[in-house]
Write a protein that holds these residues in place. Structure first.
Motif, PDB file in Angstrom:
ATOM      1  N   THR A   1      68.967 -22.909 -29.717  1.00  0.00           N
ATOM      2  CA  THR A   1      69.520 -23.185 -28.383  1.00  0.00           C
ATOM      3  C   THR A   1      70.558 -24.309 -28.438  1.00  0.00           C
TER       4      THR A   1
ATOM      5  N   LEU B   1      80.821 -25.392 -26.801  1.00  0.00           N
ATOM      6  CA  LEU B   1      79.791 -24.472 -26.286  1.00  0.00           C
ATOM      7  C   LEU B   1      78.967 -25.112 -25.172  1.00  0.00           C
TER       8      LEU B   1
ATOM      9  N   THR C   1      75.886 -24.927 -24.127  1.00  0.00           N
ATOM     10  CA  THR C   1      74.609 -24.370 -24.571  1.00  0.00           C
ATOM     11  C   THR C   1      73.545 -24.424 -23.475  1.00  0.00           C
TER      12      THR C   1
ATOM     13  N   ALA D   1      73.926 -21.316 -21.445  1.00  0.00           N
ATOM     14  CA  ALA D   1      73.381 -20.156 -22.169  1.00  0.00           C
ATOM     15  C   ALA D   1      71.860 -20.129 -22.063  1.00  0.00           C
TER      16      ALA D   1
ATOM     17  N   ASP E   1      71.116 -29.776 -30.641  1.00  0.00           N
ATOM     18  CA  ASP E   1      72.202 -29.790 -31.617  1.00  0.00           C
ATOM     19  C   ASP E   1      72.216 -31.088 -32.419  1.00  0.00           C
TER      20      ASP E   1
ATOM     21  N   CYS F   1      72.686 -19.467 -28.153  1.00  0.00           N
ATOM     22  CA  CYS F   1      73.958 -20.093 -27.769  1.00  0.00           C
ATOM     23  C   CYS F   1      75.201 -19.480 -28.408  1.00  0.00           C
ATOM     24  N   SER F   2      75.090 -18.879 -29.576  1.00  0.00           N
ATOM     25  CA  SER F   2      76.296 -18.420 -30.278  1.00  0.00           C
ATOM     26  C   SER F   2      75.924 -17.388 -31.332  1.00  0.00           C
TER      27      SER F   2
ATOM     28  N   PRO G   1      76.861 -15.513 -26.854  1.00  0.00           N
ATOM     29  CA  PRO G   1      75.416 -15.689 -26.988  1.00  0.00           C
ATOM     30  C   PRO G   1      74.770 -14.452 -27.586  1.00  0.00           C
TER      31      PRO G   1
END
Ligand code: FE2
Length: 272
Positions: free
Chosen positions: A9, A22, A24, A27, A56, A222-223, A241
């Motif tokens: 995440t 991002l 996040t 998301a 992160d 998230c990505s 996402p």
């Protein structure tokens, strides 16, 4: 009888964006909405499994934001760290879950109705690659040995297999062979004959076998990492996402990939 698995995440504290780009938190908020929608359609969910890179940056404020966003789900949280996490802030952030030991690796066991879930800590602080220390390997062997007669789901962040994307395989799991050997023995000894492994880290879904057991990586909330096996593949992420996984063992154990968005509809089938 059902478990949601979200992974990667990469939450950061307000007002930052992950990697400067991002959102996040947005998301994850979308994922919470998707889980609520799914719960209304498939029935009760037992827990929320989070397979690492929860934040992160390992910052306590980032963990607080994660907890704030998932709070409306009101689900027990089963969390293991990823390489972006920090062990002590994470231990503090999830101290109320009953899973965080006072010291050492964040390994845990949670028995849900009809399923033993084993969480393993593969974080090596200060590096991207993961490892399972001796204490963690013993913890796993003991948790497998003492398991009731039911399927077993093992969760860790780093996949115990190469994914083909070089910049991710260069930060893979160093003890994959030891883990495979333990899984091999566990599968043969498990009364239900069903030992599975789930992970995250590679921001995409891959399905392989490890030690004869199914092993599945979850997409990232998230990505995404591009599927690019070339040696000179650009290092970086795609901003799309990836969704999440629904594990359902109400009858036979099955896993469903849930995309981050749905189209419109459903529309009636047209014979023409
Ligand atoms: Fe990640």
């Amino acid at each position: 009888m059902r478990l949601i698995q979200i992974s990667d995440t990469h939450i950061v504290a307000r007002p930052r964006l992950a990697s400067g780009r991002l959102d996040t938190a947005a998301a994850l908020e979308n994922t919470v909405t998707r889980i609520e929608d799914l719960r209304a359609k498939v029935g009760p969910i037992s827990a929320l499994l989070v397979t690492g890179d929860i934040t992160d940056d390992g910052d306590p404020a980032s963990y607080a934001r994660f907890r704030e966003i998932v709070a409306p789900l009101d689900l027990p949280i089963l969390a293991i760290p990823g390489n972006h996490d920090a062990r002590e802030p994470m231990r503090a952030a999830f101290s109320d879950t009953g899973l965080m030991r006072e010291a050492g690796p964040l390994n845990w066991v949670r028995d849900l109705p009809g399923l033993r879930v084993i969480g393993l800590d593969s974080l090596v602080e200060g590096q991207g690659g993961g490892a399972l220390d001796v204490a963690t390997l013993y913890f796993l062997a003991d948790a497998l040995e003492t398991a009731p007669d039911c399927p077993i789901l093992i969760a860790l962040h780093h996949p115990p297999f190469a994914c083909g994307i070089e910049f991710m395989d260069s930060i893979g799991l160093s003890d994959a062979a030891a883990l495979a050997a333990i899984l091999h023995r566990a599968r043969l000894g498990n009364a239900a004959g069903d030992v599975r492994l789930v992970c995250g880290h590679i921001h995409q879904t891959q399905f392989v076998t490890v030690g004869g057991c199914p092993a599945l990586s979850a997409p990232a909330v998230c990505s995404t990492f591009d599927i690019d096996f070339r040696a000179d593949a650009p290092l970086g992420f795609l901003d799309s996402p990836g969704g999440f996984l629904l594990h359902d063992w109400a009858t036979k154990f099955r896993t469903l990939a849930v995309p981050p968005t749905t189209g419109s509809g459903p529309y009636p089938f047209n014979p023409n």
